[in-house]
Design a protein around this motif. Sequence first.
Motif, PDB file in Angstrom:
ATOM      1  N   TYR A 191       2.400  72.227 151.420  1.00 42.15           N
ATOM      2  CA  TYR A 191       1.467  72.796 152.406  1.00 42.15           C
ATOM      3  C   TYR A 191       0.170  73.222 151.728  1.00 42.15           C
ATOM      4  CZ  TYR A 191      -0.410  76.448 155.522  1.00 42.15           C
ATOM      5  OH  TYR A 191      -1.227  77.239 156.297  1.00 42.15           O
ATOM      6  N   GLN A 192       0.285  73.952 150.629  1.00 48.63           N
ATOM      7  CA  GLN A 192      -0.896  74.461 149.950  1.00 48.63           C
ATOM      8  C   GLN A 192      -1.705  73.347 149.309  1.00 48.63           C
ATOM      9  OE1 GLN A 192      -1.695  77.833 150.220  1.00 48.63           O
ATOM     10  NE2 GLN A 192      -3.679  76.958 149.597  1.00 48.63           N
ATOM     11  N   ALA A 193      -1.021  72.375 148.713  1.00 47.16           N
ATOM     12  CA  ALA A 193      -1.728  71.261 148.064  1.00 47.16           C
ATOM     13  C   ALA A 193      -2.533  70.451 149.074  1.00 47.16           C
ATOM     14  CB  ALA A 193      -0.725  70.355 147.343  1.00 47.16           C
ATOM     15  N   LEU A 194      -1.976  70.242 150.258  1.00 40.29           N
ATOM     16  CA  LEU A 194      -2.703  69.485 151.277  1.00 40.29           C
ATOM     17  C   LEU A 194      -3.879  70.285 151.824  1.00 40.29           C
ATOM     18  CD1 LEU A 194      -3.510  67.841 153.777  1.00 40.29           C
ATOM     19  CD2 LEU A 194      -1.722  66.611 152.600  1.00 40.29           C
ATOM     20  N   ARG A 195      -3.665  71.579 152.048  1.00 43.35           N
ATOM     21  CA  ARG A 195      -4.757  72.431 152.530  1.00 43.35           C
ATOM     22  C   ARG A 195      -5.896  72.488 151.513  1.00 43.35           C
ATOM     23  NH1 ARG A 195      -5.203  77.062 153.519  1.00 43.35           N
ATOM     24  NH2 ARG A 195      -5.949  77.280 155.657  1.00 43.35           N
ATOM     25  N   ASP A 196      -5.547  72.635 150.231  1.00 42.72           N
ATOM     26  CA  ASP A 196      -6.563  72.674 149.184  1.00 42.72           C
ATOM     27  C   ASP A 196      -7.336  71.356 149.130  1.00 42.72           C
ATOM     28  OD1 ASP A 196      -5.752  75.226 148.549  1.00 42.72           O
ATOM     29  OD2 ASP A 196      -4.634  74.650 146.759  1.00 42.72           O
ATOM     30  N   HIS A 197      -6.622  70.255 149.327  1.00 44.67           N
ATOM     31  CA  HIS A 197      -7.236  68.923 149.317  1.00 44.67           C
ATOM     32  C   HIS A 197      -8.266  68.792 150.438  1.00 44.67           C
ATOM     33  CE1 HIS A 197      -7.655  64.596 149.205  1.00 44.67           C
ATOM     34  NE2 HIS A 197      -7.076  64.462 150.387  1.00 44.67           N
ATOM     35  N   ILE A 198      -7.913  69.242 151.635  1.00 42.78           N
ATOM     36  CA  ILE A 198      -8.832  69.172 152.764  1.00 42.78           C
ATOM     37  C   ILE A 198     -10.018  70.106 152.542  1.00 42.78           C
ATOM     38  CG2 ILE A 198      -9.115  69.507 155.248  1.00 42.78           C
ATOM     39  CD1 ILE A 198      -7.361  67.120 154.443  1.00 42.78           C
ATOM     40  N   SER A 199      -9.755  71.280 151.987  1.00 39.17           N
ATOM     41  CA  SER A 199     -10.829  72.228 151.709  1.00 39.17           C
ATOM     42  C   SER A 199     -11.839  71.648 150.720  1.00 39.17           C
ATOM     43  CB  SER A 199     -10.240  73.524 151.147  1.00 39.17           C
ATOM     44  OG  SER A 199     -11.261  74.459 150.851  1.00 39.17           O
ATOM     45  N   GLU A 200     -11.347  70.989 149.677  1.00 39.24           N
ATOM     46  CA  GLU A 200     -12.239  70.374 148.692  1.00 39.24           C
ATOM     47  C   GLU A 200     -13.053  69.246 149.325  1.00 39.24           C
ATOM     48  OE1 GLU A 200     -13.063  71.119 145.550  1.00 39.24           O
ATOM     49  OE2 GLU A 200     -11.907  72.961 145.862  1.00 39.24           O
ATOM     50  N   ALA A 201     -12.426  68.491 150.205  1.00 32.89           N
ATOM     51  CA  ALA A 201     -13.134  67.407 150.895  1.00 32.89           C
ATOM     52  C   ALA A 201     -14.254  67.979 151.765  1.00 32.89           C
ATOM     53  CB  ALA A 201     -12.157  66.599 151.750  1.00 32.89           C
ATOM     54  N   PHE A 202     -13.993  69.101 152.412  1.00 33.32           N
ATOM     55  CA  PHE A 202     -14.998  69.740 153.261  1.00 33.32           C
ATOM     56  C   PHE A 202     -16.176  70.232 152.421  1.00 33.32           C
ATOM     57  CE2 PHE A 202     -15.992  73.521 156.225  1.00 33.32           C
ATOM     58  CZ  PHE A 202     -16.968  72.788 156.875  1.00 33.32           C
ATOM     59  N   VAL A 203     -15.894  70.863 151.294  1.00 34.81           N
ATOM     60  CA  VAL A 203     -16.960  71.331 150.405  1.00 34.81           C
ATOM     61  C   VAL A 203     -17.816  70.153 149.956  1.00 34.81           C
ATOM     62  CG1 VAL A 203     -17.465  72.317 148.130  1.00 34.81           C
ATOM     63  CG2 VAL A 203     -15.750  73.386 149.606  1.00 34.81           C
ATOM     64  N   THR A 204     -17.165  69.063 149.585  1.00 29.50           N
ATOM     65  CA  THR A 204     -17.897  67.876 149.139  1.00 29.50           C
ATOM     66  C   THR A 204     -18.777  67.334 150.252  1.00 29.50           C
ATOM     67  OG1 THR A 204     -16.124  67.295 147.604  1.00 29.50           O
ATOM     68  CG2 THR A 204     -17.659  65.541 148.207  1.00 29.50           C
ATOM     69  N   ARG A 205     -18.239  67.296 151.472  1.00 27.87           N
ATOM     70  CA  ARG A 205     -19.017  66.781 152.604  1.00 27.87           C
ATOM     71  C   ARG A 205     -20.217  67.678 152.886  1.00 27.87           C
ATOM     72  NH1 ARG A 205     -18.173  63.063 156.229  1.00 27.87           N
ATOM     73  NH2 ARG A 205     -15.980  62.800 155.704  1.00 27.87           N
ATOM     74  N   LEU A 206     -20.044  68.970 152.796  1.00 30.27           N
ATOM     75  CA  LEU A 206     -21.157  69.890 153.010  1.00 30.27           C
ATOM     76  C   LEU A 206     -22.256  69.657 151.982  1.00 30.27           C
ATOM     77  CD1 LEU A 206     -19.308  73.237 153.830  1.00 30.27           C
ATOM     78  CD2 LEU A 206     -20.585  71.779 155.422  1.00 30.27           C
ATOM     79  N   LYS A 207     -21.865  69.410 150.750  1.00 26.90           N
ATOM     80  CA  LYS A 207     -22.848  69.132 149.707  1.00 26.90           C
ATOM     81  C   LYS A 207     -23.584  67.824 149.988  1.00 26.90           C
ATOM     82  CE  LYS A 207     -20.501  71.604 145.949  1.00 26.90           C
ATOM     83  NZ  LYS A 207     -19.765  71.467 144.663  1.00 26.90           N
ATOM     84  N   LEU A 208     -22.843  66.807 150.424  1.00 28.75           N
ATOM     85  CA  LEU A 208     -23.475  65.529 150.752  1.00 28.75           C
ATOM     86  C   LEU A 208     -24.481  65.692 151.885  1.00 28.75           C
ATOM     87  CD1 LEU A 208     -20.508  62.970 150.649  1.00 28.75           C
ATOM     88  CD2 LEU A 208     -22.482  63.016 149.121  1.00 28.75           C
ATOM     89  N   ASP A 209     -24.077  66.427 152.919  1.00 26.01           N
ATOM     90  CA  ASP A 209     -24.928  66.585 154.092  1.00 26.01           C
ATOM     91  C   ASP A 209     -26.145  67.467 153.816  1.00 26.01           C
ATOM     92  OD1 ASP A 209     -23.207  64.982 155.439  1.00 26.01           O
ATOM     93  OD2 ASP A 209     -22.289  66.573 156.641  1.00 26.01           O
ATOM     94  N   SER A 210     -26.101  68.265 152.760  1.00 25.54           N
ATOM     95  CA  SER A 210     -27.218  69.149 152.457  1.00 25.54           C
ATOM     96  C   SER A 210     -28.285  68.465 151.607  1.00 25.54           C
ATOM     97  CB  SER A 210     -26.721  70.394 151.707  1.00 25.54           C
ATOM     98  OG  SER A 210     -26.273  70.069 150.403  1.00 25.54           O
TER      99      SER A 210
END
Length: 216
Positions: A191-210
């Motif tokens: 559960y935690q590994a998948l949540r962390d994975h999605i969180s990292e993907a979101f951070v990366t996407r925010l950086k791309l979009d900025s």
Amino acid sequence: MSQPRASQKDAYSLILEAIDTGVYRPGDRLVESDLAERFGVSRTPIREALQRLETQSLLTRDGRSLIVASLDHNQMAELYAVRCELEGLAARLAARHATDEEVLVLRGMVEEDRGLMSDPSSLARANRRFHRQIHLASHNRYLVQQLDLVYRSMALMATTSLAAEGRGEVALGEHSSIVEAIARRDEQAAYQALRDHISEAFVTRLKLDSRPLTMR
């Protein structure tokens, strides 16, 4: 050039797949006659499919035209919040219910995807297959249905976080950790590994979009 003629009932899934794979991107205008020619389907099922996609907020109106919708910052944040919890639950349930064969398939996917590092588009498609396999391994049909809705909306994002430099390699490492937690039947770790994975993907996407448009 039109594609091979498809069953009339497939018009919706054909258009949805075209959006999901980036053939049509946010802001693109969808024209009924063009779609009918492209997919070899008559205009009536195309019209019905477009109405359905508009109802699901995957298409939006621009005057009299229908265009592929896009997600603003708040919508994207809301989507990732829901995705994080649902995907975490899927991993937890997969750790509880996945068969040995399903674990082998997941491990095989991780290894095969290592050969796609130089192709973000192919890696993104492989990523969706990997996550879908975890959804199925949860053995909960209602959760799978909800995640299908989430991924339908994910198609409205113009870029993949896997396009960021170095993200592909890191993501595969995260995939491996998720699979091994599932293999150990460690529900909380999965559960935690998948949540962390999605969180990292979101951070990366925010950086791309900025990033400034001139840098994309």
